[in-house]
Design a protein around this motif. Structure first.
Motif, PDB file in Angstrom:
ATOM      1  N   GLU A  34       0.832  -1.193   0.000  1.00  0.00           N
ATOM      2  CA  GLU A  34       0.000   0.000   0.000  1.00  0.00           C
ATOM      3  C   GLU A  34       0.874   1.254   0.000  1.00  0.00           C
ATOM      4  OE1 GLU A  34      -3.423  -1.835   2.965  1.00  0.00           O
ATOM      5  OE2 GLU A  34      -1.413  -1.315   3.668  1.00  0.00           O
ATOM      6  N   ASN A  35       0.305   2.366  -0.448  1.00  0.00           N
ATOM      7  CA  ASN A  35       0.940   3.658  -0.266  1.00  0.00           C
ATOM      8  C   ASN A  35       0.744   4.044   1.202  1.00  0.00           C
ATOM      9  OD1 ASN A  35       1.451   6.496  -0.131  1.00  0.00           O
ATOM     10  ND2 ASN A  35       1.085   6.658  -2.323  1.00  0.00           N
ATOM     11  N   PRO A  36       1.822   4.307   1.952  1.00  0.00           N
ATOM     12  CA  PRO A  36       1.680   4.512   3.393  1.00  0.00           C
ATOM     13  C   PRO A  36       1.144   5.887   3.782  1.00  0.00           C
ATOM     14  CG  PRO A  36       3.963   4.833   2.779  1.00  0.00           C
ATOM     15  CD  PRO A  36       3.237   4.378   1.519  1.00  0.00           C
ATOM     16  N   TYR A  37       0.978   6.794   2.807  1.00  0.00           N
ATOM     17  CA  TYR A  37       0.576   8.154   3.125  1.00  0.00           C
ATOM     18  C   TYR A  37      -0.939   8.320   2.960  1.00  0.00           C
ATOM     19  CZ  TYR A  37       5.563   8.984   2.876  1.00  0.00           C
ATOM     20  OH  TYR A  37       6.916   8.934   3.089  1.00  0.00           O
ATOM     21  N   PRO A  38      -1.665   8.602   4.045  1.00  0.00           N
ATOM     22  CA  PRO A  38      -3.121   8.725   3.965  1.00  0.00           C
ATOM     23  C   PRO A  38      -3.529  10.027   3.284  1.00  0.00           C
ATOM     24  CG  PRO A  38      -2.363   9.298   6.171  1.00  0.00           C
ATOM     25  CD  PRO A  38      -1.147   8.813   5.418  1.00  0.00           C
ATOM     26  N   PRO A  39      -4.802  10.147   2.906  1.00  0.00           N
ATOM     27  CA  PRO A  39      -5.276  11.388   2.284  1.00  0.00           C
ATOM     28  C   PRO A  39      -5.112  12.577   3.240  1.00  0.00           C
ATOM     29  CG  PRO A  39      -6.901   9.624   2.063  1.00  0.00           C
ATOM     30  CD  PRO A  39      -5.861   9.134   3.009  1.00  0.00           C
ATOM     31  N   SER A  40      -4.857  13.743   2.670  1.00  0.00           N
ATOM     32  CA  SER A  40      -4.748  14.953   3.471  1.00  0.00           C
ATOM     33  C   SER A  40      -6.123  15.342   4.002  1.00  0.00           C
ATOM     34  CB  SER A  40      -4.191  16.093   2.620  1.00  0.00           C
ATOM     35  OG  SER A  40      -5.134  16.453   1.609  1.00  0.00           O
ATOM     36  N   GLU A  41      -6.145  16.251   4.976  1.00  0.00           N
ATOM     37  CA  GLU A  41      -7.417  16.732   5.506  1.00  0.00           C
ATOM     38  C   GLU A  41      -8.255  17.377   4.402  1.00  0.00           C
ATOM     39  OE1 GLU A  41      -6.989  19.209   8.906  1.00  0.00           O
ATOM     40  OE2 GLU A  41      -5.870  17.720  10.078  1.00  0.00           O
ATOM     41  N   ARG A  42      -7.582  18.085   3.494  1.00  0.00           N
ATOM     42  CA  ARG A  42      -8.300  18.722   2.390  1.00  0.00           C
ATOM     43  C   ARG A  42      -8.980  17.686   1.510  1.00  0.00           C
ATOM     44  NH1 ARG A  42      -7.136  20.764  -2.991  1.00  0.00           N
ATOM     45  NH2 ARG A  42      -5.191  19.585  -3.001  1.00  0.00           N
ATOM     46  N   LEU A  43      -8.263  16.602   1.216  1.00  0.00           N
ATOM     47  CA  LEU A  43      -8.844  15.562   0.376  1.00  0.00           C
ATOM     48  C   LEU A  43      -9.926  14.784   1.128  1.00  0.00           C
ATOM     49  CD1 LEU A  43      -9.073  13.939  -2.163  1.00  0.00           C
ATOM     50  CD2 LEU A  43      -7.007  12.680  -1.526  1.00  0.00           C
ATOM     51  N   VAL A  44      -9.714  14.539   2.405  1.00  0.00           N
ATOM     52  CA  VAL A  44     -10.747  13.868   3.202  1.00  0.00           C
ATOM     53  C   VAL A  44     -12.039  14.670   3.155  1.00  0.00           C
ATOM     54  CG1 VAL A  44     -11.429  13.236   5.547  1.00  0.00           C
ATOM     55  CG2 VAL A  44      -9.149  12.631   4.714  1.00  0.00           C
ATOM     56  N   LYS A  45     -11.923  15.978   3.245  1.00  0.00           N
ATOM     57  CA  LYS A  45     -13.110  16.845   3.181  1.00  0.00           C
ATOM     58  C   LYS A  45     -13.781  16.732   1.814  1.00  0.00           C
ATOM     59  CE  LYS A  45     -14.533  21.639   4.049  1.00  0.00           C
ATOM     60  NZ  LYS A  45     -15.124  21.973   2.743  1.00  0.00           N
ATOM     61  N   ALA A  46     -12.962  16.736   0.748  1.00  0.00           N
ATOM     62  CA  ALA A  46     -13.513  16.625  -0.605  1.00  0.00           C
ATOM     63  C   ALA A  46     -14.187  15.267  -0.822  1.00  0.00           C
ATOM     64  CB  ALA A  46     -12.410  16.839  -1.641  1.00  0.00           C
ATOM     65  N   LEU A  47     -13.591  14.213  -0.283  1.00  0.00           N
ATOM     66  CA  LEU A  47     -14.186  12.892  -0.410  1.00  0.00           C
ATOM     67  C   LEU A  47     -15.521  12.822   0.333  1.00  0.00           C
ATOM     68  CD1 LEU A  47     -10.956  10.753   0.120  1.00  0.00           C
ATOM     69  CD2 LEU A  47     -12.277  10.882  -1.994  1.00  0.00           C
ATOM     70  N   GLY A  48     -15.565  13.411   1.519  1.00  0.00           N
ATOM     71  CA  GLY A  48     -16.809  13.423   2.273  1.00  0.00           C
ATOM     72  C   GLY A  48     -17.905  14.180   1.544  1.00  0.00           C
ATOM     73  N   GLU A  49     -17.548  15.296   0.924  1.00  0.00           N
ATOM     74  CA  GLU A  49     -18.534  16.078   0.171  1.00  0.00           C
ATOM     75  C   GLU A  49     -19.032  15.297  -1.042  1.00  0.00           C
ATOM     76  OE1 GLU A  49     -16.342  19.609  -0.649  1.00  0.00           O
ATOM     77  OE2 GLU A  49     -16.746  20.524   1.320  1.00  0.00           O
ATOM     78  N   ALA A  50     -18.121  14.567  -1.702  1.00  0.00           N
ATOM     79  CA  ALA A  50     -18.522  13.784  -2.874  1.00  0.00           C
ATOM     80  C   ALA A  50     -19.502  12.681  -2.492  1.00  0.00           C
ATOM     81  CB  ALA A  50     -17.288  13.183  -3.553  1.00  0.00           C
ATOM     82  N   VAL A  51     -19.243  12.024  -1.363  1.00  0.00           N
ATOM     83  CA  VAL A  51     -20.157  10.972  -0.900  1.00  0.00           C
ATOM     84  C   VAL A  51     -21.494  11.582  -0.493  1.00  0.00           C
ATOM     85  CG1 VAL A  51     -20.526   9.210   0.859  1.00  0.00           C
ATOM     86  CG2 VAL A  51     -18.282   9.437  -0.221  1.00  0.00           C
ATOM     87  N   ALA A  52     -21.439  12.738   0.162  1.00  0.00           N
ATOM     88  CA  ALA A  52     -22.686  13.397   0.576  1.00  0.00           C
ATOM     89  C   ALA A  52     -23.529  13.775  -0.640  1.00  0.00           C
ATOM     90  CB  ALA A  52     -22.362  14.638   1.409  1.00  0.00           C
ATOM     91  N   ASP A  53     -22.864  14.163  -1.733  1.00  0.00           N
ATOM     92  CA  ASP A  53     -23.595  14.564  -2.941  1.00  0.00           C
ATOM     93  C   ASP A  53     -24.414  13.410  -3.517  1.00  0.00           C
ATOM     94  OD1 ASP A  53     -22.706  17.148  -2.816  1.00  0.00           O
ATOM     95  OD2 ASP A  53     -21.067  16.876  -4.246  1.00  0.00           O
ATOM     96  N   VAL A  54     -23.891  12.176  -3.395  1.00  0.00           N
ATOM     97  CA  VAL A  54     -24.626  11.043  -3.969  1.00  0.00           C
ATOM     98  C   VAL A  54     -25.513  10.349  -2.945  1.00  0.00           C
ATOM     99  CG1 VAL A  54     -22.826  10.639  -5.684  1.00  0.00           C
ATOM    100  CG2 VAL A  54     -22.775   9.352  -3.539  1.00  0.00           C
TER     101      VAL A  54
END
Length: 362
Positions: A34-54
């Motif tokens: 695996e890539n050991p680096y998790p998503p940044s807080e900015r990306l986590v926020k964007a991912l959450g918004e994308a899931v909320a949209d659907v």
């Protein structure tokens, strides 16, 4: 209690073990690439918004053919390999590259057909092949884990497989194939040729992708994943590039609505933030090269790697070394040829812990 032996499962499944790397709670997990680096807080926020949209439309089925996602994937591949000129009609996506492989074998393999691979290589190729009712042929790699074109062609001419798997960079060895080897296999193979490029983003600068061979080769399939360099292993998104006719063939076997709306939204968001996610690749390449140098300096034999992992040895009792590392909180993979071990490339801190544990274990 009823056991598996009491059930009327297929005879060819009896005695088999399910696939799976050990999932253990350890301070340093370096066993699944695996890539050991998790998503940044900015990306986590964007991912959450994308899931909320659907989320508000989850009572409806998702886009059955994932058209928008395939357009984004084609755009990414065109950036990754300038001149590829891919369109969404040439790209297909599924739940991880393993489902892609399964669909390929459902369409082009099956009872009475055979698939060939050059082992050691990705262990899911023969597993999925056999589960699909396809006969598996192991043609073996060279001693240095490369693939000499003449030897590969001879094996194909002898067995005439319906599907040929090539893995570049290869797992578990990290070896990248020159285009000449792939071209030789394409010229000799009577059926489909699948080039598994799960680790392609980690290849060294100047190492070409098999995507460059797609024009004029309708029997070539190049598979990729978002689980590795994109650091999206939990998303389960694999994809391929091929002639549009190949995609048409896979439509015949894919399950309806196989990619959830959430998966599609998360994958599209990750692609939109691709520069951030792939920004760790150069760091991991440097860690990989430093690790290769350190292991060789310690007297180990190490395979050249174009991936985010390193195969090293040789150990008369590799299990002892594996257990010694585990006792010290470091989990690597006991996989591939006997006497060899594979370690994923982690953060600088994780690699320091691995080095310390190795010195104490050997």
């Amino acid at each position: 209690m009823t056991s598996l032996d009491d059930l009327p499962i297929r005879d060819d499944l009896r005695g088999r073990e399910p696939y799976g790397a050990p999932q253990l709670e350890v301070p340093v997990a370096l066993n699944t690439n695996e890539n050991p680096y998790p998503p940044s807080e900015r990306l986590v926020k964007a991912l959450g918004e994308a899931v909320a949209d659907v989320a508000g439309s989850l009572n409806r089925y998702p886009d059955r053919d994932a058209v928008a996602l395939r357009e984004d994937l084609a755009a990414f591949l065109n950036e990754d390999t300038p001149g590829a000129g891919l369109t969404s009609r040439q790209v297909w996506a599924a739940n991880g590259s393993n489902e892609i492989i399964q669909q390929i074998l459902q369409a082009f393999g099956g009872p009475g057909r055979a698939a060939m691979g050059f082992e050691p290589s990705y262990s899911m190729h023969p597993i999925i092949t056999r589960v699909s009712g396809t006969r598996w042929i192991d043609a073996h790699r060279d001693e240095d884990f490369g693939l000499e074109p003449a030897r590969a062609v001879a094996a194909i001419e002898e067995h005439r497989p319906d599907v040929v798997f090539l893995t570049s960079p290869n797992n578990p060895t990290g070896t990248a194939l020159p285009l000449e080897s792939i071209e030789a296999v394409l010229a000799a193979a009577p059926g489909m040729v699948v080039v598994d490029e799960a680790y392609a983003e980690f290849r060294r600068a100047g190492t070409p992708s098999a995507l460059t061979l797609l024009p004029g080769n309708p029997r070539l399939i190049v598979t990729r994943t978002m689980s590795k360099a994109f650091a999206m292993a939990g998303t389960r998104l694999g994809y391929l590039a091929a002639d549009p006719a190949v995609v048409d063939a896979l439509l015949l076997v894919r399950l309806p609505y196989h990619l959830s709306a959430v998966t599609q939204a998360v994958a599209r968001t990750a692609l939109a933030h691709g520069a951030e996610l792939l920004g760790t690749v150069d760091r991991l390449r440097r860690e990989r090269d430093d690790l290769v140098g350190w292991l060789r300096g310690e007297g180990f034999t190490v395979a050249d790697s174009d991936a985010n992992f390193v195969l090293f040895g040789r150990f008369p009792d590799r299990g002892r070394i594996w257990r010694g590392l585990l006792d010290r909180g470091v989990l690597i993979r006991e996989v591939g040829p006997p006497e060899w071990l594979r370690v994923s490339v982690g953060t600088a801190e994780e690699m320091a812990a691995f080095r310390t544990a190795m010195k104490e274990s050997v």
